[in-house]
Design a protein around this motif. Sequence first.
Motif, PDB file in Angstrom:
ATOM      1  N   GLU A 233       0.849  -1.199   0.000  1.00 56.64           N
ATOM      2  CA  GLU A 233       0.000   0.000   0.000  1.00 56.64           C
ATOM      3  C   GLU A 233       0.883   1.246   0.000  1.00 56.64           C
ATOM      4  O   GLU A 233       0.634   2.201  -0.741  1.00 56.64           O
ATOM      5  N   ARG A 323      -4.562   8.920   4.032  1.00 56.92           N
ATOM      6  CA  ARG A 323      -3.464   7.975   4.203  1.00 56.92           C
ATOM      7  C   ARG A 323      -2.803   8.096   5.567  1.00 56.92           C
ATOM      8  O   ARG A 323      -1.764   7.523   5.798  1.00 56.92           O
ATOM      9  N   TRP A 345      -9.377   1.059   6.292  1.00 53.62           N
ATOM     10  CA  TRP A 345      -8.632  -0.032   6.935  1.00 53.62           C
ATOM     11  C   TRP A 345      -9.546  -1.033   7.650  1.00 53.62           C
ATOM     12  O   TRP A 345      -9.143  -1.659   8.611  1.00 53.62           O
TER      13      TRP A 345
END
Length: 364
Positions: A233, A323, A345
């Motif tokens: 990621e 992020r 997430w």
Amino acid sequence: MPSTFQRTLARPLAGDGERWRAVLARDATADGSFVYAVRSTRVYCRSSCPARRPRPEQVRFFADGDAARAAGYRPCRRCRPDEGEPAVRQSELVSRICRFIAAAETAPSLRELAQRAGLSASHFHRLFAAYTGVTPRAYFHAVRASRVRSQLRDGLTVTAAAYEAGFNSSSRFYAAAQRVLGMKPGAVRHGGAGEEIRYATAHCDLGTVLAALSERGICAILLGDNKRPLLAELRGLFPNATLHPAGANGGAALRAVVALVDGQPALLGKLPLDIRGTVFQLRVWEMLRKIPAGGVATYAEIASQLGMPRAARAVANACAANRLAVAIPCHRVLRGNGELGGYRWGLQRKRELLRRERGSTPGS
Ligand SMILES: [Zn+2]
């Protein structure tokens, strides 16, 4: 317990004065946020109803048709205030215009666009802004900038990309790019190119945390089940950067970040963060950082706080593009009906973060 932030956001509708102004202006962008009823005729309308305006003392405002009917009013046959079609028509109209703008070589004039939409210039301008959150001109520049952005990713130089995209001087390009992209073109082209990013991972109650540090600050905090997908990621976020596991250099700082995620998330937001995104994302994230621990907001509340009441979906997308887990608390944003909504997430982690902050499990 509602936070101050929530109370500010909870201000659900503008005052009657503002609603009345919307009625007088037949403001279609206010459709759906309230209806107005006329005492003498016992009829209620949407704000854009073409019927003659009633005298103000005859008017009552309701949040929606249900409330108006409960008070004994019936829906107007002209504007059909309970039918959603105008909103659908409007959004189709706006997307048609967006496609036209996107295909244009030079920025179309407001007049030209309004004519195409069959609306007055001011009405069109308001409608467009209500749906997209930007003016038609800003939209044109954003589209052009995103063309630039993809060319930058493809390896053109900044100057060549500027000319290709129709900017005739690169200083104008820089000014525009910074406004639209939210970061300097050099940094976009980077995708981290030439940058060194150090990262560390650790286990915590939420699973695995990866924290990454650029020269400017913490540039990513990612959560997952194990290290490998998190590294992938990170690489996806900074495809051209050199990624190093943090050694002595920065390792302690990153381990501290990881520890904070678990123990004292409130301190995370105080660290130097390297936040990268579009202007719209930056505005959303800035708003999220004002939601205190224990507080929550809905996507729609954030959108209306930004002055873009119809941008709830775009707000949700900006949350999903975050992020910096926990440091930018996108986990504190829920759907209007109290559902958790999404979480980059995993919903399980969102639920757990909220539980820790509020001391109870929210509906899911
Ligand atoms: Zn009507």
